[in-house]
Write an enzyme that holds these catalytic residues in place. Structure first.
Site, short mmCIF file in Angstrom:
data_model
loop_
_atom_site.label_atom_id
_atom_site.label_comp_id
_atom_site.label_asym_id
_atom_site.label_seq_id
_atom_site.Cartn_x
_atom_site.Cartn_y
_atom_site.Cartn_z
N ARG A 48 0.82 -1.22 0.00
CA ARG A 48 0.00 0.00 0.00
C ARG A 48 0.85 1.27 0.00
NH1 ARG A 48 -5.56 -0.27 1.60
NH2 ARG A 48 -6.33 -2.27 0.91
N ARG A 63 -3.01 6.85 1.22
CA ARG A 63 -3.46 8.05 1.92
C ARG A 63 -2.46 8.69 2.87
NH1 ARG A 63 -8.71 4.91 3.61
NH2 ARG A 63 -7.08 3.34 3.46
N ARG A 123 -6.35 12.07 -5.43
CA ARG A 123 -7.53 11.25 -5.12
C ARG A 123 -8.77 12.13 -4.99
NH1 ARG A 123 -11.27 8.97 -4.78
NH2 ARG A 123 -12.00 7.28 -3.44
N ASP A 132 -7.01 -2.17 -7.44
CA ASP A 132 -7.54 -2.84 -6.25
C ASP A 132 -7.89 -4.27 -6.60
OD1 ASP A 132 -8.45 -1.99 -3.36
OD2 ASP A 132 -9.86 -3.48 -4.08
N TYR A 187 -15.21 -11.27 -0.06
CA TYR A 187 -15.91 -9.99 -0.26
C TYR A 187 -17.14 -10.16 -1.14
CZ TYR A 187 -11.94 -7.53 1.84
OH TYR A 187 -10.98 -7.08 2.72
#
Ligand code: CP3
Length: 342
Positions: free
Chosen positions: A23, A27, A36, A73, A148
């Site tokens: 990652r 952020r 973003r 992703d 998921y």
């Protein structure tokens, strides 16, 4: 120029190891947050080659990591199978959950047109990466992606999918088979577009008992590795079975087409040096929270990992993804600690 990361996967060891962070585009970087903010939908952001390429390159420019990882992703795959996927800000992914045979029957084989922008991102990044920087693609492992798809969101220990797999074995088998085929197609396309290797993220493999791990994690991983290598015999593949633990990690390391095994935060590096590094290079496994803490705690944690894994092939990484509150100065401290060994 040779790439230290790839040489490590091929079995060389270095006093100062290759380093990248799971990652690493994300952020904790102000430049990521700024770009973003220009696109409300996370999926649309992933499907914008110009923006996705830019954020892939941001951590390389700032920190000169030894590998870049494609910005995308794992949940673009269910999207390309026709399941509705979205990301709610602050809440994570939302999918239309799969509850029965009808829901499953609505899925298609992977629509590579939908993933065209991801391949275009790869081509763009490829043209701009420094010669010594390796480039990694990725996908989620079938079990993790399926978890998921069944729950429709992240849940505590992926209980909905574990229960579904016991109650509807044939249906779940079908879903996993579909994800194996999709993953092979998708990874081969990434490799053909120009990545140097791929990582398979099984973020939830630690939730399964041994028989289920064999059935839903190990077997599909072997099938993906064989399927990719049948088309791309030289493909480099890193497996990251998070939470898998002892004997399962050894099984993963023994898969012939797997070049390296990613270690999560809980794996003892001294154990990994003894039991895994003789089989394959390993990658890991700094606690992302030691990186948030920085200072002496970070120094001690890095020292333990380098002391244990040094001397044999390993790639320095985190044991899971970097968290948004990580101070940039601590990433710089980490790089100094890892690189001063050289
Ligand atoms: O820098 C990189 O590592 C490349 C990009 C990348 C992302 N997700 C971007 C992302 C990679 C490799 C992933 C993998 C991923 N995605 C995994 C496997 C690794 C792991 O962390 O266990 C999983 C389980 C997902 C699914 C996912 N995506 C979740 C659960 C969430 C929400 C939670 C969170 O971390 O925000 C995402 C969103 C996501 N994927 C973000 C990023 C940068 C944050 C969204 C944003 O920026 O708005």
């Amino acid at each position: 120029m040779s790439k230290k990361f790839l040489q490590t996967l091929d079995g060389q060891s270095f006093a100062s190891p290759a380093i990248w962070m799971m990652r690493q585009a994300g952020r904790y970087l102000p430049e990521y947050r700024a770009l973003r903010a220009t696109e409300p939908s996370f999926l649309e952001f992933c499907y914008c080659p110009q923006k996705a390429a830019e954020v892939t390159l941001q951590p390389i420019r700032r920190f000169d990591f030894d590998a870049a990882i494609l910005f995308s992703d794992i949940l673009v795959v269910p999207d390309a199978l026709g399941q509705k996927v979205s990301f709610e800000s602050g809440e994570g992914p939302r999918l239309d959950p799969i509850a029965n045979a009808q829901d499953l029957a609505r899925l298609t084989e992977i629509d590579m047109n939908k993933l065209g922008p991801v391949l275009e991102t790869i081509e763009r990044v490829k043209g701009e990466l420094p010669a010594e920087t390796a480039f990694l693609g990725f996908c989620g492992a079938p079990w993790t992606v399926a978890s998921y798809m069944i729950a429709g969101k992240g849940t505590k220990d992926q209980e909905p999918a574990r229960l579904f797999a016991y109650q509807h074995r044939d249906l779940f088998e079908k879903l996993i088979g579909q994800l194996v085929r999709a993953s092979v197609t998708y990874l081969v396309a990434q490799l053909k577009a120009g990545v140097d290797g791929v990582q398979i993220f099984d973020s939830w493999s630690g939730t399964l008992p041994p028989a289920e791990f064999e059935r839903w994690c190990l077997r599909p991983l072997r099938e993906i590795v064989d399927g990719v290598r049948a088309q791309m015999p030289e493909a480099r593949i890193i497996a990251f079975p998070r939470g898998a633990g002892g004997s399962h990690l050894i099984e993963v390391a023994k898969i012939p087409g797997v070049q390296a095994v990613g270690l999560d935060t809980a794996v003892d590096p001294v154990w990994a040096a003894r039991e895994l590094q003789g089989i394959k290079p390993v990658q890991g496994n700094l606690d992302p929270l030691a990186l948030v803490a920085g200072g002496a705690a970070l120094e001690e944690a890095v020292g333990r990992i380098m002391g244990a894994l040094g001397g044999k092939p390993y790639v320095f990484n985190l044991g899971h993804g970097i968290v948004p509150q990580t101070p940039i100065a601590h990433v710089e401290q980490l790089l100094k600690l890892v690189r001063k060994a050289g």
